[in-house]
Design a protein around this motif. Sequence first.
Motif, mmCIF file in Angstrom:
data_model
loop_
_atom_site.group_PDB
_atom_site.id
_atom_site.type_symbol
_atom_site.label_atom_id
_atom_site.label_comp_id
_atom_site.label_asym_id
_atom_site.label_seq_id
_atom_site.Cartn_x
_atom_site.Cartn_y
_atom_site.Cartn_z
ATOM 1 N N VAL A 87 0.387 -1.298 0.007
ATOM 2 C CA VAL A 87 0.049 -0.195 0.457
ATOM 3 C C VAL A 87 0.875 1.158 0.134
ATOM 4 O O VAL A 87 0.602 2.179 -0.251
ATOM 5 C CB VAL A 87 -1.031 0.111 0.950
ATOM 6 N N ARG A 88 2.088 1.257 0.735
ATOM 7 C CA ARG A 88 2.602 2.080 0.625
ATOM 8 C C ARG A 88 3.761 2.458 -0.193
ATOM 9 O O ARG A 88 4.413 0.876 -0.437
ATOM 10 C CB ARG A 88 3.355 2.835 2.431
ATOM 11 N N ASP A 89 4.819 3.627 -0.054
ATOM 12 C CA ASP A 89 5.787 3.336 -0.789
ATOM 13 C C ASP A 89 6.805 4.827 -0.077
ATOM 14 O O ASP A 89 6.649 5.350 0.971
ATOM 15 C CB ASP A 89 5.796 4.285 -2.036
ATOM 16 N N THR A 94 -4.280 -3.766 17.864
ATOM 17 C CA THR A 94 -3.311 -3.018 17.107
ATOM 18 C C THR A 94 -1.599 -3.310 17.240
ATOM 19 O O THR A 94 -1.502 -4.370 18.157
ATOM 20 C CB THR A 94 -3.581 -1.262 17.860
ATOM 21 N N LYS A 95 -1.218 -3.282 15.478
ATOM 22 C CA LYS A 95 0.375 -3.181 15.841
ATOM 23 C C LYS A 95 1.422 -1.601 16.437
ATOM 24 O O LYS A 95 1.020 -1.200 14.937
ATOM 25 C CB LYS A 95 0.569 -4.121 14.326
ATOM 26 N N LEU A 96 2.762 -1.980 16.788
ATOM 27 C CA LEU A 96 3.319 -0.193 16.144
ATOM 28 C C LEU A 96 4.296 -1.090 16.277
ATOM 29 O O LEU A 96 4.876 -2.346 16.019
ATOM 30 C CB LEU A 96 2.723 0.207 18.032
ATOM 31 N N GLU A 97 5.555 -0.072 15.486
ATOM 32 C CA GLU A 97 6.380 -0.312 15.052
ATOM 33 C C GLU A 97 7.781 0.975 16.050
ATOM 34 O O GLU A 97 6.750 1.841 15.390
ATOM 35 C CB GLU A 97 6.691 -0.739 13.265
ATOM 36 N N PHE A 98 8.663 0.074 16.160
ATOM 37 C CA PHE A 98 9.388 1.731 16.923
ATOM 38 C C PHE A 98 11.102 1.621 16.579
ATOM 39 O O PHE A 98 11.503 0.518 15.846
ATOM 40 C CB PHE A 98 9.395 1.081 18.618
ATOM 41 N N ALA A 113 7.693 4.660 15.165
ATOM 42 C CA ALA A 113 7.587 5.110 13.591
ATOM 43 C C ALA A 113 6.268 4.772 12.920
ATOM 44 O O ALA A 113 5.368 4.397 13.559
ATOM 45 C CB ALA A 113 8.462 3.897 13.236
ATOM 46 N N ASP A 114 6.373 4.648 11.741
ATOM 47 C CA ASP A 114 5.124 3.684 10.101
ATOM 48 C C ASP A 114 4.395 4.425 10.727
ATOM 49 O O ASP A 114 4.344 4.981 10.786
ATOM 50 C CB ASP A 114 5.042 2.088 11.345
ATOM 51 N N GLU A 115 3.064 3.749 10.906
ATOM 52 C CA GLU A 115 1.416 4.760 10.935
ATOM 53 C C GLU A 115 1.414 4.261 12.314
ATOM 54 O O GLU A 115 1.627 3.017 12.892
ATOM 55 C CB GLU A 115 0.787 3.904 9.884
HETATM 56 MG MG MG Z 1 4.489 -2.170 7.110
#
Ligand code: MG
Length: 277
Positions: free
Chosen positions: A9-11, A187-191, A202-204
């Motif tokens: 979905v993202r670039d 929910t999923k988070l990224e750090f 980070a991320d969304e």
């Molecule tokens: Mg992703």
Amino acid sequence: MELIHSGKVRDVYSDGDDLILVASDRVSVYDVVLPTPVPDKGKILTQLSLWWFERLADVVPNHVVSATDVPPEWIGRAIRCRRLEMLPVEFIARGYLTGLGLKEYEKHGAVAGVPLPPGLLEGSKLPKPIFTPTTKATEGHDEFMTFDDLVGEIGGATAERLRRVTLEVYERGAALAAERGIIVADTKLEFGRAPEGTLVLADEVLTSDSSRFWLADEWQPGRPQHALDKQVVRDWSSTVTDWDRTPPGPPIPDDVVEATRARYIQLYERITGTTWE
Ligand code: MG
Ligand code: ATP
């Protein structure tokens, strides 16, 4: 600018010390990107993520540098962010049992080493939100990590802190959404780590690509719940009998595109309490 990654979905572009994350209008079902875009989807999800980042800034610093200092053709759908050294973990909080969490519970009575009471159903609310990190597999499937696995991967102090932050982000998001009739199931988070060592979100965040949103008044444990965003596309795609759910996917009919766009706008408006123009 160099394109360094193109997800479903993202670039992601590289620009000096920064990255530019650009959310497209692509939509995927069953992990297959369909050939028809949903107009404004990328903008809606980017604006929702920015809205949450700002509201969560007192819980954890985030990677946003600017939403305006981006190439003009991407304004609205792009975020300039700090390039971080990402931790190889998906930091997940769950308040309800569904998806991979449900499968794991049915096998082991526990998810990521967290024991759960017997008798829970698809969509059940958990006694309290749980932290269920997974590996971030570049190939194959993500696997649940116990808290000890996580400590082994990123160290005890970082693991403790990110468990606390992940649960707090979830609880804040879920409480705010609940006031507006929406359940945040998980929910999923990224750090990542900034050069000076700070842990940064980070991320969304709390978008429908990273979280499951359900309408509270339709919630009923014991059956699959309707996702607030993509259900229209899923329902339609399940009626396409000559598609085997592998690429290429079928084009989406206009009325389904319009209904899907309306769901994304509804989610944005319900959560933020503002009107999408
Ligand atoms: Mg992703
Ligand atoms: P898909 O969404 O198709 O499953 P994906 O997760 O690889 O694939 P994206 O989510 O679009 O695709 O890609 C964003 C990538 O950028 C992810 O790998 C994410 O970890 C990474 N990322 C996000 N924010 C930052 C950041 N501030 N610094 C470095 N990398 C980041």
